[in-house]
Every structure is written in C-alpha cells, then in structure tokens.
Design a protein around this motif. Structure first.
Motif, PDB file in Angstrom:
ATOM      1  N   SER A  39      -6.661  -5.579   1.552  1.00  0.00           N
ATOM      2  CA  SER A  39      -5.408  -4.733   1.228  1.00  0.00           C
ATOM      3  C   SER A  39      -5.832  -3.434   1.139  1.00  0.00           C
ATOM      4  CB  SER A  39      -4.861  -5.001  -0.170  1.00  0.00           C
ATOM      5  OG  SER A  39      -5.640  -4.900  -0.999  1.00  0.00           O
ATOM      6  N   HIS A  40      -7.072  -3.064   1.409  1.00  0.00           N
ATOM      7  CA  HIS A  40      -7.667  -1.631   1.708  1.00  0.00           C
ATOM      8  C   HIS A  40      -7.188  -1.335   3.218  1.00  0.00           C
ATOM      9  CE1 HIS A  40     -10.263   1.713   0.906  1.00  0.00           C
ATOM     10  NE2 HIS A  40     -10.456   1.221  -0.315  1.00  0.00           N
ATOM     11  N   HIS A  41      -6.868  -0.013   3.441  1.00  0.00           N
ATOM     12  CA  HIS A  41      -6.480   0.536   4.536  1.00  0.00           C
ATOM     13  C   HIS A  41      -7.931   0.380   5.527  1.00  0.00           C
ATOM     14  CE1 HIS A  41      -5.494   3.390   7.653  1.00  0.00           C
ATOM     15  NE2 HIS A  41      -4.095   3.489   7.467  1.00  0.00           N
ATOM     16  N   PRO A  42      -7.466   0.015   6.976  1.00  0.00           N
ATOM     17  CA  PRO A  42      -8.722  -0.429   7.963  1.00  0.00           C
ATOM     18  C   PRO A  42      -9.359   0.931   8.413  1.00  0.00           C
ATOM     19  CG  PRO A  42      -6.354  -1.239   8.622  1.00  0.00           C
ATOM     20  CD  PRO A  42      -6.070  -0.566   7.434  1.00  0.00           C
ATOM     21  N   GLY A  80       2.986   6.507  -0.222  1.00  0.00           N
ATOM     22  CA  GLY A  80       3.440   6.558  -1.486  1.00  0.00           C
ATOM     23  C   GLY A  80       2.235   6.628  -2.514  1.00  0.00           C
ATOM     24  N   ALA A  81       2.538   6.994  -3.655  1.00  0.00           N
ATOM     25  CA  ALA A  81       1.448   7.149  -4.588  1.00  0.00           C
ATOM     26  C   ALA A  81       1.998   6.394  -5.877  1.00  0.00           C
ATOM     27  CB  ALA A  81       1.413   8.737  -5.007  1.00  0.00           C
ATOM     28  N   VAL A  82       0.829   5.755  -6.568  1.00  0.00           N
ATOM     29  CA  VAL A  82       1.269   4.914  -7.838  1.00  0.00           C
ATOM     30  C   VAL A  82       0.244   5.409  -8.951  1.00  0.00           C
ATOM     31  CG1 VAL A  82       1.506   2.849  -9.030  1.00  0.00           C
ATOM     32  CG2 VAL A  82       2.135   3.099  -6.529  1.00  0.00           C
ATOM     33  N   GLU A  83       0.598   6.159  -9.956  1.00  0.00           N
ATOM     34  CA  GLU A  83      -0.272   6.438 -11.072  1.00  0.00           C
ATOM     35  C   GLU A  83      -0.368   5.415 -12.083  1.00  0.00           C
ATOM     36  OE1 GLU A  83      -0.267   9.854 -14.551  1.00  0.00           O
ATOM     37  OE2 GLU A  83       0.793  10.130 -12.833  1.00  0.00           O
ATOM     38  N   PHE A  84      -1.468   4.938 -12.414  1.00  0.00           N
ATOM     39  CA  PHE A  84      -1.903   3.871 -13.159  1.00  0.00           C
ATOM     40  C   PHE A  84      -2.911   3.922 -14.101  1.00  0.00           C
ATOM     41  CE2 PHE A  84      -4.536   2.843  -9.963  1.00  0.00           C
ATOM     42  CZ  PHE A  84      -5.300   1.980 -10.483  1.00  0.00           C
ATOM     43  N   VAL A  85      -2.746   2.952 -15.272  1.00  0.00           N
ATOM     44  CA  VAL A  85      -4.068   2.898 -15.977  1.00  0.00           C
ATOM     45  C   VAL A  85      -4.356   1.289 -15.941  1.00  0.00           C
ATOM     46  CG1 VAL A  85      -4.951   2.964 -18.564  1.00  0.00           C
ATOM     47  CG2 VAL A  85      -3.495   4.678 -17.428  1.00  0.00           C
ATOM     48  N   ALA A  86      -5.499   0.924 -15.708  1.00  0.00           N
ATOM     49  CA  ALA A  86      -5.878  -0.556 -15.734  1.00  0.00           C
ATOM     50  C   ALA A  86      -6.860  -0.663 -16.949  1.00  0.00           C
ATOM     51  CB  ALA A  86      -6.483  -0.794 -14.483  1.00  0.00           C
ATOM     52  N   ALA A 102      -3.401   6.177  -7.108  1.00  0.00           N
ATOM     53  CA  ALA A 102      -3.567   5.390  -6.170  1.00  0.00           C
ATOM     54  C   ALA A 102      -2.622   5.513  -4.801  1.00  0.00           C
ATOM     55  CB  ALA A 102      -3.592   3.911  -6.196  1.00  0.00           C
ATOM     56  N   LEU A 103      -3.395   6.051  -3.795  1.00  0.00           N
ATOM     57  CA  LEU A 103      -2.390   6.478  -2.556  1.00  0.00           C
ATOM     58  C   LEU A 103      -2.332   5.473  -1.532  1.00  0.00           C
ATOM     59  CD1 LEU A 103      -4.076  10.200  -2.037  1.00  0.00           C
ATOM     60  CD2 LEU A 103      -2.346   9.363  -3.429  1.00  0.00           C
ATOM     61  N   PHE A 104      -1.020   5.337  -1.000  1.00  0.00           N
ATOM     62  CA  PHE A 104      -1.032   4.031  -0.226  1.00  0.00           C
ATOM     63  C   PHE A 104      -0.166   4.546   1.143  1.00  0.00           C
ATOM     64  CE2 PHE A 104      -1.012   2.182  -4.777  1.00  0.00           C
ATOM     65  CZ  PHE A 104      -1.624   1.126  -4.225  1.00  0.00           C
ATOM     66  N   GLU A 105      -0.489   3.636   2.299  1.00  0.00           N
ATOM     67  CA  GLU A 105      -0.265   4.054   3.289  1.00  0.00           C
ATOM     68  C   GLU A 105       0.397   2.798   4.181  1.00  0.00           C
ATOM     69  OE1 GLU A 105      -1.691   5.865   7.892  1.00  0.00           O
ATOM     70  OE2 GLU A 105      -2.439   6.721   5.830  1.00  0.00           O
ATOM     71  N   LYS A 106       1.691   2.803   4.855  1.00  0.00           N
ATOM     72  CA  LYS A 106       2.124   1.772   5.485  1.00  0.00           C
ATOM     73  C   LYS A 106       1.812   1.746   7.138  1.00  0.00           C
ATOM     74  CE  LYS A 106       6.290   0.232   4.774  1.00  0.00           C
ATOM     75  NZ  LYS A 106       7.887   0.068   4.785  1.00  0.00           N
ATOM     76  N   LEU A 107       1.258   0.851   7.443  1.00  0.00           N
ATOM     77  CA  LEU A 107       0.779   0.835   8.803  1.00  0.00           C
ATOM     78  C   LEU A 107       1.127  -0.511   9.661  1.00  0.00           C
ATOM     79  CD1 LEU A 107      -1.378   2.110  10.931  1.00  0.00           C
ATOM     80  CD2 LEU A 107      -3.072   0.642   9.932  1.00  0.00           C
ATOM     81  N   ASP A 115      -6.611   5.511  -0.546  1.00  0.00           N
ATOM     82  CA  ASP A 115      -7.376   6.511  -1.278  1.00  0.00           C
ATOM     83  C   ASP A 115      -7.018   6.437  -2.638  1.00  0.00           C
ATOM     84  OD1 ASP A 115      -9.602   8.129  -1.789  1.00  0.00           O
ATOM     85  OD2 ASP A 115      -9.244   9.748  -0.620  1.00  0.00           O
ATOM     86  N   ALA A 116      -7.761   7.380  -3.647  1.00  0.00           N
ATOM     87  CA  ALA A 116      -7.292   7.423  -4.946  1.00  0.00           C
ATOM     88  C   ALA A 116      -7.731   8.748  -5.546  1.00  0.00           C
ATOM     89  CB  ALA A 116      -8.082   6.489  -5.924  1.00  0.00           C
ATOM     90  N   GLU A 117      -6.818   9.508  -6.152  1.00  0.00           N
ATOM     91  CA  GLU A 117      -7.188  10.571  -6.914  1.00  0.00           C
ATOM     92  C   GLU A 117      -7.165  10.326  -8.468  1.00  0.00           C
ATOM     93  OE1 GLU A 117      -4.110  13.186  -5.640  1.00  0.00           O
ATOM     94  OE2 GLU A 117      -4.949  13.507  -3.488  1.00  0.00           O
ATOM     95  N   VAL A 118      -8.075  11.416  -9.079  1.00  0.00           N
ATOM     96  CA  VAL A 118      -7.621  11.594 -10.548  1.00  0.00           C
ATOM     97  C   VAL A 118      -6.607  12.394 -11.027  1.00  0.00           C
ATOM     98  CG1 VAL A 118      -8.947  11.982 -12.812  1.00  0.00           C
ATOM     99  CG2 VAL A 118     -10.340  11.133 -11.042  1.00  0.00           C
ATOM    100  N   PRO A 119      -5.659  11.774 -11.753  1.00  0.00           N
ATOM    101  CA  PRO A 119      -4.294  12.574 -11.851  1.00  0.00           C
ATOM    102  C   PRO A 119      -4.762  13.683 -12.859  1.00  0.00           C
ATOM    103  CG  PRO A 119      -4.107  10.330 -12.349  1.00  0.00           C
ATOM    104  CD  PRO A 119      -5.388  10.410 -12.058  1.00  0.00           C
ATOM    105  N   GLN A 120      -3.904  14.816 -12.903  1.00  0.00           N
ATOM    106  CA  GLN A 120      -4.194  15.890 -13.682  1.00  0.00           C
ATOM    107  C   GLN A 120      -4.073  15.292 -15.051  1.00  0.00           C
ATOM    108  OE1 GLN A 120      -5.288  18.938 -13.079  1.00  0.00           O
ATOM    109  NE2 GLN A 120      -5.514  18.628 -10.844  1.00  0.00           N
TER     110      GLN A 120
END
Length: 153
Positions: A39-42, A80-86, A102-107, A115-120
């Motif tokens: 499920s990780h981008h190729p 899209g982007a999903v901000e989450f806490v696991a 978490a940054l998502f892309e449809k292909l 990819d992922a970023e640390v939210p502010q």
C-alpha cells in the motif's frame, strides 16, 4: 478490524485515503508487512526497511487509532492527507503516540501512502503575563496568589 480485512486481503479497494489509513493501521496491528509495503506508493516503496517495519509492528501492542483531520482524499480526489495519532506500547511496556500527517496519492484508481509530515503542534499562547505564586493575587484580596486563587491549582 473486520472492516479492513477485505482491503488488506485484496478483496476490495480502499475508496478513500482515510480508509487506506485505517487499513494500514490494522495491518500494523496484525503484523501484515506485505500489505504495508504493497500500500506504499511504488515510487517510494523501495525506501521501506522491511525488517525494521516488521519488528516495530510485531513488538508493539497497538492501542488505538485516532483520526484528527482529513483533507481531501475522497472518492473523486487524486490526493489527500490524514492527520492521525496511533497509540501503542513498545516491547518494554512504554506507551507512545505516533503523530503524523500521512499523505496519500491515487494512482490508476488505487490509493497509496506516499509520504508523511509531522503536523504543526498547536501552541498555547498567553495574552497576559503569568501570575507568580508569591505575587499579590490579581483578584485584589491582598493575599499572595498561592494562598488565594492559586490555592487549588
């Protein structure tokens, strides 16, 4: 976790970025490293350290996923982007919160984690100076703050 099984097993596609995020969390909780990698981008899949990811997933006790925010990532979006806490407990029993955007892309019709970023971090900002414990209480009583309004803090 039942809702994610069809996605993880390949019987269904994640229709949104958030759905894929939830399936990826479940895959971590179940130790399904193949799904995590698939499920990780190729374009960035080769950057994954399979052994480290597997060890982290299997040695952790997964305690819950909290979705904080979703930006785009719907059925008709391309990204899209999903901000989450696991939340999880490590092998030594220490609790942790993994917080990211978490940054998502449809292909070609399929959603992938890109990819992922640390939210502010939202900072608390005082609009007035902090009341000192030994200063005269701001209520005007004439007592020290620690013996007056600050006594219950």
């Amino acid at each position: 976790m039942e809702c994610c099984h069809p996605i993880i097993s390949g019987l269904a596609k994640a229709e949104t970025a958030e759905t894929l995020m939830r399936a990826r969390y479940t895959a971590h909780a179940q130790g399904d490293i193949d799904f995590i990698i698939q499920s990780h981008h190729p374009a960035t899949r080769g950057e994954i350290d399979r052994d480290t990811t597997k060890r982290w997933a299997e040695e952790s006790q997964w305690l819950g996923l909290e979705i904080r925010d979703v930006e785009e990532g719907g059925k008709n979006d391309g990204s899209g982007a999903v901000e989450f806490v696991a939340k999880y407990r490590d092998a030594q029993g220490k609790r942790h919160e993994h917080y990211e955007m978490a940054l998502f892309e449809k292909l070609e019709g399929d959603w992938y984690f890109r990819d992922a970023e640390v939210p502010q971090v939202r900072q608390f900002k005082r609009d007035q100076p902090k009341q000192g414990r030994n200063e005269a209480c701001a209520c005007g009583s004439g007592k020290k703050f620690k013996k007056c309004c600050g006594a219950n803090n």
